[in-house]
Every structure is written in structure tokens, then in C-alpha cells.
Design a protein around this motif. Structure first.
Motif, PDB file in Angstrom:
ATOM      1  N   CYS A 169      -6.128  -4.221   9.205  1.00 60.49           N
ATOM      2  CA  CYS A 169      -5.772  -4.664   7.862  1.00 60.49           C
ATOM      3  C   CYS A 169      -4.265  -4.849   7.743  1.00 60.49           C
ATOM      4  CB  CYS A 169      -6.275  -3.648   6.839  1.00 60.49           C
ATOM      5  SG  CYS A 169      -5.987  -4.091   5.115  1.00 60.49           S
ATOM      6  N   ALA A 170      -3.502  -3.896   8.259  1.00 58.93           N
ATOM      7  CA  ALA A 170      -2.043  -3.971   8.173  1.00 58.93           C
ATOM      8  C   ALA A 170      -1.497  -5.179   8.927  1.00 58.93           C
ATOM      9  CB  ALA A 170      -1.435  -2.684   8.726  1.00 58.93           C
ATOM     10  N   ALA A 192       0.389  -9.156   7.300  1.00 60.27           N
ATOM     11  CA  ALA A 192       1.721  -9.717   7.562  1.00 60.27           C
ATOM     12  C   ALA A 192       1.764 -11.209   7.213  1.00 60.27           C
ATOM     13  CB  ALA A 192       2.085  -9.500   9.029  1.00 60.27           C
ATOM     14  N   PRO A 193       2.866 -11.650   6.610  1.00 60.38           N
ATOM     15  CA  PRO A 193       4.128 -10.921   6.416  1.00 60.38           C
ATOM     16  C   PRO A 193       4.186 -10.074   5.146  1.00 60.38           C
ATOM     17  CG  PRO A 193       4.383 -13.163   5.675  1.00 60.38           C
ATOM     18  CD  PRO A 193       2.980 -13.071   6.222  1.00 60.38           C
ATOM     19  N   ALA A 194       3.092 -10.004   4.378  1.00 56.00           N
ATOM     20  CA  ALA A 194       3.081  -9.101   3.230  1.00 56.00           C
ATOM     21  C   ALA A 194       3.246  -7.668   3.715  1.00 56.00           C
ATOM     22  CB  ALA A 194       1.778  -9.256   2.451  1.00 56.00           C
ATOM     23  N   ARG A 195       3.916  -6.868   2.929  1.00 54.57           N
ATOM     24  CA  ARG A 195       4.278  -5.530   3.383  1.00 54.57           C
ATOM     25  C   ARG A 195       3.222  -4.499   2.993  1.00 54.57           C
ATOM     26  NH1 ARG A 195      10.671  -4.835   2.335  1.00 54.57           N
ATOM     27  NH2 ARG A 195      10.427  -3.584   4.215  1.00 54.57           N
ATOM     28  N   CYS A 196       3.210  -3.390   3.730  1.00 56.57           N
ATOM     29  CA  CYS A 196       2.268  -2.303   3.441  1.00 56.57           C
ATOM     30  C   CYS A 196       2.801  -1.016   4.046  1.00 56.57           C
ATOM     31  CB  CYS A 196       0.881  -2.619   3.998  1.00 56.57           C
ATOM     32  SG  CYS A 196       0.796  -2.693   5.805  1.00 56.57           S
ATOM     33  N   ASP A 222       7.704  -5.882  11.275  1.00 53.59           N
ATOM     34  CA  ASP A 222       8.621  -5.298  10.298  1.00 53.59           C
ATOM     35  C   ASP A 222       7.934  -5.043   8.964  1.00 53.59           C
ATOM     36  OD1 ASP A 222      10.694  -5.413  12.125  1.00 53.59           O
ATOM     37  OD2 ASP A 222      11.381  -7.388  11.444  1.00 53.59           O
ATOM     38  N   SER A 223       6.827  -5.725   8.725  1.00 52.13           N
ATOM     39  CA  SER A 223       6.136  -5.592   7.432  1.00 52.13           C
ATOM     40  C   SER A 223       5.326  -4.306   7.320  1.00 52.13           C
ATOM     41  CB  SER A 223       5.211  -6.793   7.219  1.00 52.13           C
ATOM     42  OG  SER A 223       4.238  -6.858   8.263  1.00 52.13           O
ATOM     43  N   VAL A 224       5.095  -3.624   8.433  1.00 51.65           N
ATOM     44  CA  VAL A 224       4.260  -2.415   8.443  1.00 51.65           C
ATOM     45  C   VAL A 224       5.141  -1.177   8.557  1.00 51.65           C
ATOM     46  CG1 VAL A 224       2.405  -1.164   9.617  1.00 51.65           C
ATOM     47  CG2 VAL A 224       2.360  -3.674   9.510  1.00 51.65           C
ATOM     48  N   THR A 225       5.034  -0.292   7.574  1.00 53.95           N
ATOM     49  CA  THR A 225       5.724   0.988   7.624  1.00 53.95           C
ATOM     50  C   THR A 225       4.694   2.073   7.890  1.00 53.95           C
ATOM     51  OG1 THR A 225       7.435   0.256   6.069  1.00 53.95           O
ATOM     52  CG2 THR A 225       7.147   2.629   6.348  1.00 53.95           C
ATOM     53  N   LEU A 226       4.849   2.804   8.975  1.00 53.92           N
ATOM     54  CA  LEU A 226       3.891   3.830   9.388  1.00 53.92           C
ATOM     55  C   LEU A 226       4.435   5.214   9.060  1.00 53.92           C
ATOM     56  CD1 LEU A 226       3.079   2.175  12.805  1.00 53.92           C
ATOM     57  CD2 LEU A 226       1.399   2.589  11.015  1.00 53.92           C
ATOM     58  N   TRP A 227       3.660   5.962   8.312  1.00 58.19           N
ATOM     59  CA  TRP A 227       4.021   7.346   7.986  1.00 58.19           C
ATOM     60  C   TRP A 227       3.046   8.269   8.712  1.00 58.19           C
ATOM     61  CZ3 TRP A 227       5.706   8.531   2.281  1.00 58.19           C
ATOM     62  CH2 TRP A 227       6.769   7.684   1.932  1.00 58.19           C
ATOM     63  N   GLU A 228       3.544   9.003   9.679  1.00 52.50           N
ATOM     64  CA  GLU A 228       2.712   9.955  10.419  1.00 52.50           C
ATOM     65  C   GLU A 228       2.709  11.310   9.719  1.00 52.50           C
ATOM     66  OE1 GLU A 228       4.941   9.188  14.209  1.00 52.50           O
ATOM     67  OE2 GLU A 228       2.891   9.055  15.012  1.00 52.50           O
ATOM     68  N   HIS A 229       1.749  12.165  10.106  1.00 51.77           N
ATOM     69  CA  HIS A 229       1.633  13.520   9.545  1.00 51.77           C
ATOM     70  C   HIS A 229       1.599  13.491   8.021  1.00 51.77           C
ATOM     71  CE1 HIS A 229       2.526  14.842  13.599  1.00 51.77           C
ATOM     72  NE2 HIS A 229       3.664  14.181  13.572  1.00 51.77           N
ATOM     73  N   THR A 230       0.903  12.504   7.462  1.00 51.97           N
ATOM     74  CA  THR A 230       0.893  12.319   6.009  1.00 51.97           C
ATOM     75  C   THR A 230      -0.529  12.106   5.506  1.00 51.97           C
ATOM     76  OG1 THR A 230       3.088  11.286   6.180  1.00 51.97           O
ATOM     77  CG2 THR A 230       1.912  11.009   4.105  1.00 51.97           C
ATOM     78  N   PRO A 231      -1.291  13.183   5.316  1.00 48.04           N
ATOM     79  CA  PRO A 231      -2.647  13.031   4.781  1.00 48.04           C
ATOM     80  C   PRO A 231      -2.620  12.727   3.281  1.00 48.04           C
ATOM     81  CG  PRO A 231      -2.130  15.348   5.090  1.00 48.04           C
ATOM     82  CD  PRO A 231      -0.962  14.584   5.658  1.00 48.04           C
ATOM     83  N   LEU A 272      -6.186  -9.014  -0.333  1.00 51.02           N
ATOM     84  CA  LEU A 272      -4.943  -8.476  -0.873  1.00 51.02           C
ATOM     85  C   LEU A 272      -3.800  -9.479  -0.746  1.00 51.02           C
ATOM     86  CD1 LEU A 272      -5.210  -4.848   0.522  1.00 51.02           C
ATOM     87  CD2 LEU A 272      -5.401  -5.538  -1.868  1.00 51.02           C
ATOM     88  N   ARG A 273      -3.779 -10.189   0.359  1.00 54.68           N
ATOM     89  CA  ARG A 273      -2.711 -11.158   0.586  1.00 54.68           C
ATOM     90  C   ARG A 273      -2.813 -12.309  -0.415  1.00 54.68           C
ATOM     91  NH1 ARG A 273      -3.135 -12.777   6.345  1.00 54.68           N
ATOM     92  NH2 ARG A 273      -4.595 -14.315   5.504  1.00 54.68           N
ATOM     93  N   ASP A 274      -4.028 -12.741  -0.714  1.00 52.30           N
ATOM     94  CA  ASP A 274      -4.235 -13.809  -1.689  1.00 52.30           C
ATOM     95  C   ASP A 274      -3.775 -13.394  -3.083  1.00 52.30           C
ATOM     96  OD1 ASP A 274      -5.276 -15.349   0.314  1.00 52.30           O
ATOM     97  OD2 ASP A 274      -7.368 -15.002  -0.236  1.00 52.30           O
ATOM     98  N   ALA A 275      -3.841 -12.073  -3.345  1.00 52.55           N
ATOM     99  CA  ALA A 275      -3.446 -11.565  -4.660  1.00 52.55           C
ATOM    100  C   ALA A 275      -1.991 -11.134  -4.704  1.00 52.55           C
ATOM    101  CB  ALA A 275      -4.338 -10.378  -5.039  1.00 52.55           C
ATOM    102  N   SER A 276      -1.255 -11.311  -3.588  1.00 57.24           N
ATOM    103  CA  SER A 276       0.137 -10.877  -3.544  1.00 57.24           C
ATOM    104  C   SER A 276       0.954 -11.638  -4.583  1.00 57.24           C
ATOM    105  CB  SER A 276       0.734 -11.111  -2.153  1.00 57.24           C
ATOM    106  OG  SER A 276       0.752 -12.485  -1.852  1.00 57.24           O
ATOM    107  N   GLY A 277       1.953 -10.959  -5.072  1.00 54.66           N
ATOM    108  CA  GLY A 277       2.762 -11.555  -6.126  1.00 54.66           C
ATOM    109  C   GLY A 277       2.288 -11.144  -7.502  1.00 54.66           C
ATOM    110  N   GLN A 278       1.020 -10.725  -7.593  1.00 52.55           N
ATOM    111  CA  GLN A 278       0.510 -10.232  -8.868  1.00 52.55           C
ATOM    112  C   GLN A 278       0.768  -8.731  -8.946  1.00 52.55           C
ATOM    113  OE1 GLN A 278      -3.588 -11.253  -9.180  1.00 52.55           O
ATOM    114  NE2 GLN A 278      -3.286 -13.372  -8.574  1.00 52.55           N
TER     115      GLN A 278
END
Length: 511
Positions: free
Chosen positions: A23-24, A28-32, A149-158, A387-393
């Protein structure tokens, strides 16, 4: 400890397995932001998958044939339109994974090498690394996500709670090694996997305890058919927890199932998994032991075809070319989950689900082998496109903001795991596993299910206890035997229907 708030300008994906990272990547290039409960590439069933990806890519196959086999295995609870759509998308999913860098097993002429698994009418299982398909797919999507660059990964984060305000999602609460945080977002995608860790015998990571189901349920989402748990018939019974899986593909290559007398446990070793599991369970209940006999076929080719299984067997002191492999049924896959539409939208606006945590209508009452990795890829991409189609909203009216890096302190996965699984939590988990296995295992009846509900009632504030309770609750309501759900007191099949559960159906549940 104070709770920070971070406003993000994209969705938050909970889970870093195949569905979540697909999904992530597709976003792209939309961010998550992607939240991984542990270290990246750990604690996910994806990496353990030995089977492969089912896809009608052979010259003698078609998506229609694939769909027919899926419907037959699903025992009347599949959504035919969903089945047709996902099986039709399978060949393109293989192409997409190839474009991301997946190294498939191929014949000398370069064509895909196709395997056969139970209840498939054709060789249509696409493998990578023999029995290491899941590990290769996880490597593929992790590498691809890290390059973006559009994907930010947070580990150890339940994730701990879905924030719902005004009837729709406005964020997600999560724990980080540096303290709790609220990520403000109009969209959350659950990709948290299954529930195998609720059972004493499982092939899943023990951390797979239905966290996504608990998050969705407490947020008000409808769950569907959560009683439908598939038990894999060939888990290696060598006192390892979780149990090592012996892929269905081993039987596809000719191995048979016998008891200690050498008698065949059932005539067709390639029967659907629920059929095989019940036959094995009957043998075990009668005092027999059950074995997989691969000595003749695949015999000398075992190590070549199944290197991971061979290594595990050898470590346990077994040689598949000489020894019978002791096996038993183990919780392996959850067909039920968060009710979603064709684009992964749950009944709560802004809350999506993909992969094993979702109930799309593909699997019905009994998953066809190797359809799970397929579903994760196809549906993970579909959620992203929605989600990408709805981006900007901005349905919540939240202002956009730059994503921030997770200020994670230096900490090892083992150390953080110890924090989350303290002795009292481990004790509760083991207690829940015993209760769920006794009451909602391979064979079920009213007395056992009511006993499980009574014993789990004190633990509804805990997500593990809650999900176990929901499984038993749904199993009690399904007064028939269908697919993976067998009631010894209701052996007949009734009219096909789904079991839906919401907060309104169960008393004493905290939102």
C-alpha cells in the motif's frame, strides 16, 4: 509521560508486512507513515510464508479456473464478484512484484516455475526461493519502501487506539520508545495480519494476536466471520513454539499423510485444509500419531525443493529422506476480519484494512492455498489507489503538515519486545491461548464455547482476551459446520450466511 501530537498530510498504515508496504509503495508519490510494532522485517507472517502466490499464468490455466477453485474451497461464503476480480488481477500482481524486484523461481527457458497445492486444479503457485517465497516478497517490499522518500517508517511503534471523532477517523494513538504519540490523519490503514498467536499450536508469529481486529472493533467497525480460522494440517510437531510449517507444496510434490502404523490418514492428501485437519485431529483424538511421509516423493529432491523446511527438520534431528515427519494441525490463517468493501474501506469512514486482518470476501469459510499473499498485494494496491484518488481532500479539516522523523531512542528489538511482553502479559497470553484452543480449536461445541466465553470475560480490557472472546462468540452463533468451522453438535450445513459483530453485539467492551 506527556503525549505528543503530530499532524501528517497522508494516511497512517499500521503494519509493515506485505499488505502494508505494498500500500505504501503504491501510494507514491503521495506520502504516508508506516507503523511497525517491532523492527522492520520482523514479527510479520509474510516473511514466514512458504507457499507462494496463486496466479493463473500457466498456458493451461485461466482466472476463471482459479476463481472456481477459490469458490469451491470457500464453502459458500465467498463473494463471487470479489473472487472474480482478485483472481483476474493475479497475473498483473506477479508482474508488479517482478517490477519491484522479486526474484521468482524460473524454468531453464525463463518461464515461471509453477507449483501445485491442495484444492488447486492446476499448477499455478508462483514461488521464489523454493519454500522461501514470503521472505523474498518481504525483502522486495521493504527494499522498495526504503527507496521512496514518500514513505516514513516508524519502527518499535505499536498502534494502541484509532481516534474517531464525529463518526470518522481523525488519527491513531501509538507507543514509541520515547513515549506515546497521536498521529493526526484522516485515513488509517490496518495491515496487522492474523490471530494465530491466540492458539497454543500455531505457525504464525506469537505476536499475531489480532491487534488490528481489536483496534477496528473498539473504533466501531463491523467484523465479519471471525470464527473462521484455518488450521494448517502439516505443522511440524517437534516442540517448537510457534510450530514450523511444512508447506502444502510438499504434498503437491507427492508426500502422503500416515499414522504410526503406516496407514493413510485420508485417501487424498491434497484435499482442502479443513478436511485434512479434521482427519488428522480424529487420529490424534483416537491416540494415534500423524506423520508426513516424504521419503519416496519428493524423497532425494526434498532439500532442493524445500531448503528451509529441510533445514528445520535436520535441526530437529530428522532427515526427510529417511524419517517420517511428525505433524499436527495448527492455527495458520484467519479468513474472518474487518468487513471492507472492494477498496478496503471499513464501516467506519477513514478506516481501511488490507491483508489478513480484512474480510474482503475472497476466502469465504476456508482459504484456498496461496491466495493470501495474492490478496495482500492486490488489495494493498487497491486501498492505495482509493486513497491516492482522494488525495488533496481533507475530510477532517486537518491542516497539511510535513511528516517528521520518529525520534526513536537507541534500543534493540529484543529490549523493546521485553517492554511490551512483561511477565504478567506473557502469563495472560498463555492463559488466553489455552482457553481459545480448548474452546475454539479444530472441533467445537456449545459447552466448550460457552466455557471459553466465561473464562475470557474477565480479560475483555486486554486486546488478546477481547479477540479470543470475539472468535468464541462468533463460533457459538454459527450453529452449523462449514469450511474451517466444525461444530460437533451441529454437523450439518445450514443456509449460507455471514456472522457480523459490532460493539452493540457484545456487552462489557470498552471503546
Amino acid at each position: 509521560m506527556s503525549r505528543r501530537e503530530v499532524v501528517v498530510d497522508g494516511p497512517v498504515i499500521v503494519g509493515a508486512g506485505l499488505a502494508g508496504l505494498t500500500c505504501a509503495i503504491e501510494l507514491a508519490p503521495a506520502r504516508c507513515v508506516v507503523l511497525s510494532a517491532g523492527a522492520l522485517s520482523t514479527g510479520t507472517s509474510t516473511g514466514w510464508a512458504q507457499g507462494g502466490v496463486a496466479a493463473a499464468v500457466g498456458p493451461d490455466d485461466s482466472p476463471a479456473d482459479h476463481a472456481a477453485d477459490t469458490l469451491a474451497a470457500g464453502a459458500g461464503l465467498c463473494d463471487e464478484a470479489v473472487v472474480a476480480s482478485i483472481t483476474a488481477a493475479a497475473p498483473e500482481a506477479i508482474e508488479w512484484l517482478t517490477s519491484q524486484g522479486t526474484r521468482w523461481d524460473r524454468n531453464p527457458d525463463g518461464t515461471l516455475r509453477l507449483g501445485l497445492e491442495g484444492a488447486h486444479g492446476r499448477r499455478r503457485i508462483v514461488h521464489a526461493g523454493g519454500d522461501g517465497t514470503g521472505a523474498e516478497l518481504l525483502r522486495t517490499v521493504v527494499d522498495a519502501a526504503l527507496r521512496l522518500d514518500s514513505v516514513t517508517l516508524w519502527e518499535h511503534t505499536p498502534a494502541r487506539r484509532i481516534v474517531v471523532e464525529g463518526g470518522r477517523v481523525t488519527g491513531v494513538e501509538a507507543d514509541t520508545p520515547d513515549g506515546p504519540v497521536v498521529l493526526r490523519t484522516p485515513a488509517v490503514v490496518l495491515a496487522t495480519g492474523g490471530i494465530g498467536g491466540l492458539f497454543s499450536h500455531t505457525t504464525n508469529p506469537l505476536s499475531s494476536r489480532g491487534q488490528g481486529l481489536a483496534l477496528a472493533f473498539r473504533a466501531g467497525a463491523a467484523l465479519r466471520d471471525v470464527e473462521m480460522v484455518q488450521f494448517h494440517p502439516t505443522a511440524l510437531d517437534v516442540a517448537i513454539d510457534p510450530m514450523p510449517l511444512v508447506s502444502e507444496a510438499v504434498r503437491g510434490e507427492g508426500a502422503i499423510i500416515v499414522n504410526e502404523r503406516g496407514e493413510w490418514v485420508l485417501a487424498d492428501p491434497l484435499s482442502a485444509r479443513d478436511v485434512v485437519s479434521r482427519a488428522e485431529w480424529a487420529q490424534l483424538q483416537a491416540g494415534h500419531r500423524v506423520f508426513l511421509d516424504a521419503r519416496t516423493t519428493p524423497g532425494p529432491r526434498f532439500a532442493e525443493l524445500f531448503p528451509s523446511i529441510h533445514a528445520t527438520a535436520v535441526t530437529a534431528g530428522l532427515d526427510p529422506t529417511r524419517d517420517l515427519l511428525p505433524i499436527r494441525p495448527a492455527a495458520h490463517y484467519h479468513m474472518g476480519g474487518v468487513l471492507v468493501d472492494a477498496d478496503g474501506q471499513s464501516t467506519v469512514p477513514g478506516l481501511f484494512a488490507a491483508g489478513e486482518v480484512a474480510s474482503t470476501g475472497l476466502h469465504g469459510a476456508n482459504r484456498l492455498a496461496s491466495n493470501s499473499l495474492l490478496e495482500a498485494v492486490v488489495c494493498g494496491r487497491r486501498v492505495a489507489r482509493r486513497l491516492r484518488d482522494a488525495s488533496g481532500q481533507s475530510p477532517t479539516g486537518l491542516p497539511p503538515a510535513e511528516l517528521v522523523e520518529n525520534p526513536v531512542a537507541a534500543i534493540t528489538n529484543a529490549e523493546y519486545g521485553a517492554r511490551l511482553d512483561a511477565p504478567d502479559r506473557r502469563q495472560l497470553h498463555q492463559q488466553v491461548r489455552r482457553i481459545v484452543t480448548a474452546g475454539a480449536g479444530v472441533l467445537r461445541d456449545e459447552a466448550g464455547l460457552r466455557r471459553a466465553l466465561r473464562d475470557l470475560q474477565p480479560h475483555l480490557d486486554d486486546d488478546t482476551g477481547l479477540v479470543g472472546y470475539l472468535v468464541a462468540h462468533a463460533a457459538l452463533r454459527r450453529t452449523e459446520s462449514r469450511g474451517a468451522h466444525t461444530r460437533t453438535d451441529f454437523p450439518q450445513v445450514a443456509e449460507p450466511r455471514h456472522t457480523l459483530i459490532t460493539l452493540d453485539d457484545v456487552e462489557g467492551i470498552a471503546a
